[in-house]
Design a protein around this motif. Structure first.
Motif, short mmCIF file in Angstrom:
data_model
loop_
_atom_site.label_atom_id
_atom_site.label_comp_id
_atom_site.label_asym_id
_atom_site.label_seq_id
_atom_site.Cartn_x
_atom_site.Cartn_y
_atom_site.Cartn_z
N TYR A 1 -14.47 -89.26 -24.11
CA TYR A 1 -15.61 -89.56 -24.99
C TYR A 1 -16.90 -88.87 -24.59
CZ TYR A 1 -12.46 -93.14 -26.76
OH TYR A 1 -11.37 -93.78 -27.31
N GLY A 2 -16.91 -88.17 -23.47
CA GLY A 2 -18.13 -87.51 -23.04
C GLY A 2 -19.24 -88.51 -22.79
N THR A 3 -20.36 -88.33 -23.47
CA THR A 3 -21.52 -89.23 -23.29
C THR A 3 -21.45 -90.46 -24.18
OG1 THR A 3 -22.79 -87.99 -24.95
CG2 THR A 3 -22.99 -87.29 -22.65
N ARG A 4 -20.40 -90.58 -24.97
CA ARG A 4 -20.30 -91.73 -25.89
C ARG A 4 -19.67 -92.93 -25.15
NH1 ARG A 4 -16.54 -89.84 -29.97
NH2 ARG A 4 -15.98 -88.26 -28.43
N LEU A 5 -20.38 -93.40 -24.14
CA LEU A 5 -19.88 -94.46 -23.26
C LEU A 5 -20.95 -95.51 -23.03
CD1 LEU A 5 -17.85 -95.70 -21.21
CD2 LEU A 5 -18.82 -94.15 -19.50
N ILE A 6 -20.58 -96.78 -23.20
CA ILE A 6 -21.39 -97.92 -22.78
C ILE A 6 -20.64 -98.60 -21.65
CG2 ILE A 6 -22.37 -100.15 -23.44
CD1 ILE A 6 -22.58 -99.06 -26.30
N GLU A 7 -21.26 -98.67 -20.49
CA GLU A 7 -20.62 -99.18 -19.28
C GLU A 7 -21.31 -100.46 -18.85
OE1 GLU A 7 -20.16 -97.83 -14.59
OE2 GLU A 7 -20.61 -96.33 -16.14
N ILE A 8 -20.53 -101.51 -18.63
CA ILE A 8 -21.07 -102.78 -18.15
C ILE A 8 -20.48 -103.09 -16.79
CG2 ILE A 8 -21.39 -105.23 -18.61
CD1 ILE A 8 -20.21 -103.43 -21.53
N GLU A 9 -21.35 -103.22 -15.79
CA GLU A 9 -20.94 -103.69 -14.47
C GLU A 9 -21.48 -105.11 -14.29
OE1 GLU A 9 -18.89 -101.97 -12.72
OE2 GLU A 9 -19.05 -100.02 -13.73
N TYR A 10 -20.81 -105.90 -13.45
CA TYR A 10 -21.16 -107.32 -13.32
C TYR A 10 -21.63 -107.66 -11.91
CZ TYR A 10 -19.08 -108.00 -17.93
OH TYR A 10 -18.81 -107.92 -19.28
N THR A 11 -22.55 -108.60 -11.85
CA THR A 11 -23.19 -108.93 -10.58
C THR A 11 -22.25 -109.59 -9.59
OG1 THR A 11 -23.94 -111.02 -11.58
CG2 THR A 11 -25.51 -109.18 -11.57
N ASP A 12 -21.19 -110.25 -10.06
CA ASP A 12 -20.30 -110.92 -9.10
C ASP A 12 -19.46 -109.92 -8.31
OD1 ASP A 12 -18.71 -110.22 -11.23
OD2 ASP A 12 -17.82 -112.20 -11.51
N ASN A 13 -19.53 -108.65 -8.65
CA ASN A 13 -18.91 -107.60 -7.84
C ASN A 13 -19.90 -107.00 -6.84
OD1 ASN A 13 -16.33 -107.58 -9.12
ND2 ASN A 13 -17.23 -106.50 -10.86
N GLY A 14 -21.10 -107.56 -6.77
CA GLY A 14 -22.15 -106.94 -6.00
C GLY A 14 -22.86 -105.89 -6.85
#
Length: 261
Positions: free
Chosen positions: A211-224
């Protein structure tokens, strides 16, 4: 007469032209993931995801969350009453539940007839999203086959994913691939990707290659927060990268966290 015929032909050609392809979210826009409840987004937010039961965020690119591969929490009674044959069951007739979310039952994708019935339901939800003013849909749990005890297969998921893409585009909305990085290279027709924790599991490359730049990435705080920092160092300016609390609670709640880069 020839002029009239030419005019009619031109009108018919215009009316037969396909609708323009739905647009994906703006590249690297600040995103806000509001699945735990809608609230007013910050001024710099350009993309907002909300549940299909909510209204879209005015003036922002808005993504409509739809639980397409499993039942939405709190809806099992409706499914039992209206579509019991679309719920996945084991050999003893027991409902197959998501081990991590036991209030969500997997949907039965094993036959083309059931995939069509589920596709029709999703088309109605996608139409509802579009009428409300959403720009795109995010069908969740594409990877439900991995939690089905081998009752569903990747082939079932791929076939249903392709149907969802067709239904979304017919509804006039863009559609996201949600997770399942192993399917990114198959060219299923999704317009962009929404990836949870791809930095934690070192999977982000699967999405960016497709997808190249067509990315929404969510990281979560419980992983640090190291994964979020790595993601920002690697892709800031080329993807929408967001750090959220696991329950994605609304702003003002004690556990609320939302950061972007």
């Amino acid at each position: 007469m020839s002029g009239l015929i030419a005019a009619i032909a031109a009108v018919l050609a215009l009316t037969a032209s396909p609708a323009p392809a739905p647009s994906p979210p703006p590249t690297a826009a600040v995103a806000d993931y509001q699945l735990g409840g809608a609230y007013r987004p910050a001024a710099d937010v350009g993309v907002v995801t909300r549940d299909r039961s909510e209204r879209p965020a005015a003036g922002r690119y808005s993504i409509c969350y739809v639980n397409s591969f499993q039942t939405q929490p709190g809806t099992l009674r409706w499914w039992r009453k209206n579509h019991p044959s679309l719920l996945l069951r084991d050999g003893a007739g027991r409902l197959v539940r998501d081990p991590g979310w036991p209030d969500e039952v997997l949907l039965d994708l094993r036959t083309s007839a059931r995939r069509k019935a589920l596709g029709d339901l999703n088309r109605a939800w996608f139409d509802q999203c579009r009428r409300k003013g959403f720009d795109a849909v995010e069908p969740d749990n594409l990877d439900s086959w991995t939690r089905s005890g081998h009752r569903l297969t990747k082939r079932h998921a791929v076939a249903f994913a392709r149907r969802l893409v067709r239904e979304a585009h017919r509804s006039g909305v863009a559609i996201a691939q949600k997770n399942a990085p192993q399917l990114s290279r198959l060219g299923l027709g999704f317009d962009f990707a929404v990836a949870e924790e791809c930095e934690v599991y070192r999977e982000c490359g699967a999405y960016t290659r497709a997808y190249g730049t067509r990315l929404i990435e969510i990281e979560y705080t419980d992983n640090g927060r190291r994964a979020f920092a790595r993601a920002c160092a690697a892709r800031a300016g080329r993807a929408s990268i967001l750090l959220r609390d696991r329950d994605v609670v609304p702003r003002g709640s004690r556990r609320y966290v939302s950061r972007s880069c």
